[in-house]
Write an enzyme that holds these catalytic residues in place. Structure first.
Site, PDB file in Angstrom:
ATOM      1  N   THR A   7       0.838  -1.198   0.000  1.00 26.34           N
ATOM      2  CA  THR A   7       0.000   0.000   0.000  1.00 26.34           C
ATOM      3  C   THR A   7       0.872   1.245   0.000  1.00 26.34           C
ATOM      4  O   THR A   7       1.987   1.236   0.530  1.00 26.34           O
ATOM      5  CB  THR A   7      -0.940   0.034   1.226  1.00 26.34           C
ATOM      6  OG1 THR A   7      -1.758   1.209   1.149  1.00 26.34           O
ATOM      7  CG2 THR A   7      -0.174   0.063   2.541  1.00 26.34           C
ATOM      8  N   ASN A   8       0.334   2.301  -0.611  1.00 24.82           N
ATOM      9  CA  ASN A   8       0.958   3.628  -0.530  1.00 24.82           C
ATOM     10  C   ASN A   8       0.235   4.503   0.483  1.00 24.82           C
ATOM     11  O   ASN A   8       0.553   5.677   0.614  1.00 24.82           O
ATOM     12  CB  ASN A   8       0.917   4.302  -1.915  1.00 24.82           C
ATOM     13  CG  ASN A   8       1.929   3.678  -2.852  1.00 24.82           C
ATOM     14  OD1 ASN A   8       3.106   3.568  -2.522  1.00 24.82           O
ATOM     15  ND2 ASN A   8       1.477   3.238  -4.027  1.00 24.82           N
ATOM     16  N   ASP A  71      -7.676  -3.883  -0.011  1.00 27.53           N
ATOM     17  CA  ASP A  71      -8.493  -3.021  -0.863  1.00 27.53           C
ATOM     18  C   ASP A  71      -9.786  -2.772  -0.109  1.00 27.53           C
ATOM     19  O   ASP A  71     -10.394  -3.690   0.437  1.00 27.53           O
ATOM     20  CB  ASP A  71      -8.768  -3.630  -2.237  1.00 27.53           C
ATOM     21  CG  ASP A  71      -9.179  -2.540  -3.213  1.00 27.53           C
ATOM     22  OD1 ASP A  71      -8.334  -1.685  -3.544  1.00 27.53           O
ATOM     23  OD2 ASP A  71     -10.364  -2.504  -3.614  1.00 27.53           O
ATOM     24  N   TYR A 156     -13.077   8.750   4.409  1.00 23.39           N
ATOM     25  CA  TYR A 156     -14.448   9.119   4.760  1.00 23.39           C
ATOM     26  C   TYR A 156     -14.713   9.033   6.265  1.00 23.39           C
ATOM     27  O   TYR A 156     -15.857   9.194   6.698  1.00 23.39           O
ATOM     28  CB  TYR A 156     -15.428   8.195   4.018  1.00 23.39           C
ATOM     29  CG  TYR A 156     -15.300   8.260   2.507  1.00 23.39           C
ATOM     30  CD1 TYR A 156     -15.985   9.228   1.768  1.00 23.39           C
ATOM     31  CD2 TYR A 156     -14.485   7.372   1.816  1.00 23.39           C
ATOM     32  CE1 TYR A 156     -15.868   9.288   0.386  1.00 23.39           C
ATOM     33  CE2 TYR A 156     -14.347   7.423   0.434  1.00 23.39           C
ATOM     34  CZ  TYR A 156     -15.039   8.388  -0.271  1.00 23.39           C
ATOM     35  OH  TYR A 156     -14.912   8.462  -1.642  1.00 23.39           O
TER      36      TYR A 156
END
Ligand code: ITT
Length: 202
Positions: A7-8, A71, A156
Site C-alpha cells: 500500500t501507498n 483493498d 471518509y
C-alpha cells in the site's frame, strides 16, 4: 519474518502495524515506499478481492516475498453501493479526501439520516511466492452524517458515524478504530490464519 505491505496509504500502514503489535504478531511489515518498488499498479478489477490481489501480486512478484494488500471502500445504500471499489477516486482524476467527502455529501443532500446507511468494507489478500493466495474480509456498519466530525485518521472517517460508540471513525483514538472497523475485522480474521505466513506449510 518480513512481509511487504502493498500500500501507498500510510494510514493503512499505521493501522496494520498497530494491529500486528497489539496482537503479538511478529512479522515486520515493509510498505511499498520502503520496498524499492517504483512501478505503477493499475487497480482495474471491479471487486475488492480483485484489486487486493492485483496489489499483493505485483509486490510479491517484484520482491519474491510474501505480500499483503488491503483493498477497501465505502458502500452507501442510498447510492446503490457507491462509491465502493471506486472510493479513492470518487471525485475524479484529482481526487483527495476533501473532494471525495464533498461529493458524497452532495450526492446525499436530499437523503434523510435514517436512509444514510453505509458500510466500510476491507478485503485483505496475502500472496505467497509459491502462488497461493489467502483472502479475508471485514465490514463495519454505520451512517453518513451531514457534516464531518473529528480530525483523526483519513478518507471518509469524519462522515462515518458508528452508532455503538456514538462517534465517527475520525473521533476514535489509538486502537479504538481497529477494535471495531472493517480493516480491524479483516485483520482479526487474518490473525486466525497465522500458519499461512509459514511458506513451508501447504
Ligand atoms: P492503496 O491502494 O495504496 O492501498 P488507497 O487509499 O488508494 O491506497 P484503496 O484503493 O483500497 O486504497 O481505496 C480505499 C479508499 O476507501 C480510501 O482512499 C478511502 O477513500 C476509503 N477508505 C477505505 N478504508 C477507509 C477507512 O478506514 N477510513 C476512511 N476511508 C477509508
Amino acid at each position: 519474518m518480513k512481509a511487504i505491505l502493498a500500500t501507498n496509504n500510510m494510514h493503512k500502514v499505521d493501522e496494520f502495524k498497530r494491529f500486528f503489535a497489539d496482537a503479538g504478531i511478529s512479522i515486520e511489515l515493509i510498505p511499498i515506499k520502503e520496498s524499492g518498488f517504483t512501478g505503477e499498479i493499475i487497480e482495474n478489477a471491479d471487486t475488492f478481492e480483485g484489486n487486493a490481489f492485483i496489489k499483493a501480486d505485483a509486490l510479491c512478484r517484484y520482491s519474491g516475498m510474501i505480500s499483503i494488500a488491503d483493498d477497501s471502500g465505502l458502500c452507501v445504500d442510498a447510492l446503490g453501493g457507491a462509491p465502493g471499489v471506486y472510493s479513492s477516486r470518487y471525485s475524479g482524476a484529482f481526487a483527495n479526501d476533501a473532494k471525495n467527502n464533498a461529493k458524497l455529501l452532495s450526492e446525499l443532500k436530499d437523503v434523510p439520516f435514517e436512509k444514510r446507511t453505509a458500510r466500510f468494507v476491507s478485503v485483505i489478500c496475502v500472496r505467497r511466492p509459491d502462488g497461493k493466495a489467502l483472502y479475508v474480509r471485514g465490514e463495519a456498519e454505520g451512517f453518513i452524517l451531514e457534516s464531518p466530525r473529528g480530525k483523526g485518521t483519513f478518507g471518509y472517517d469524519p462522515l462515518f458515524y458508528y452508532p455503538p460508540l456514538k462517534k465517527t471513525f475520525a473521533e476514535l483514538e489509538g486502537g479504538e478504530k481497529n477494535a471495531v472497523s472493517h480493516r480491524g475485522n479483516a485483520l482479526k480474521a487474518l490473525a486466525e490464519h497465522k500458519e499461512f505466513f509459514d511458506t513451508r506449510c501447504e
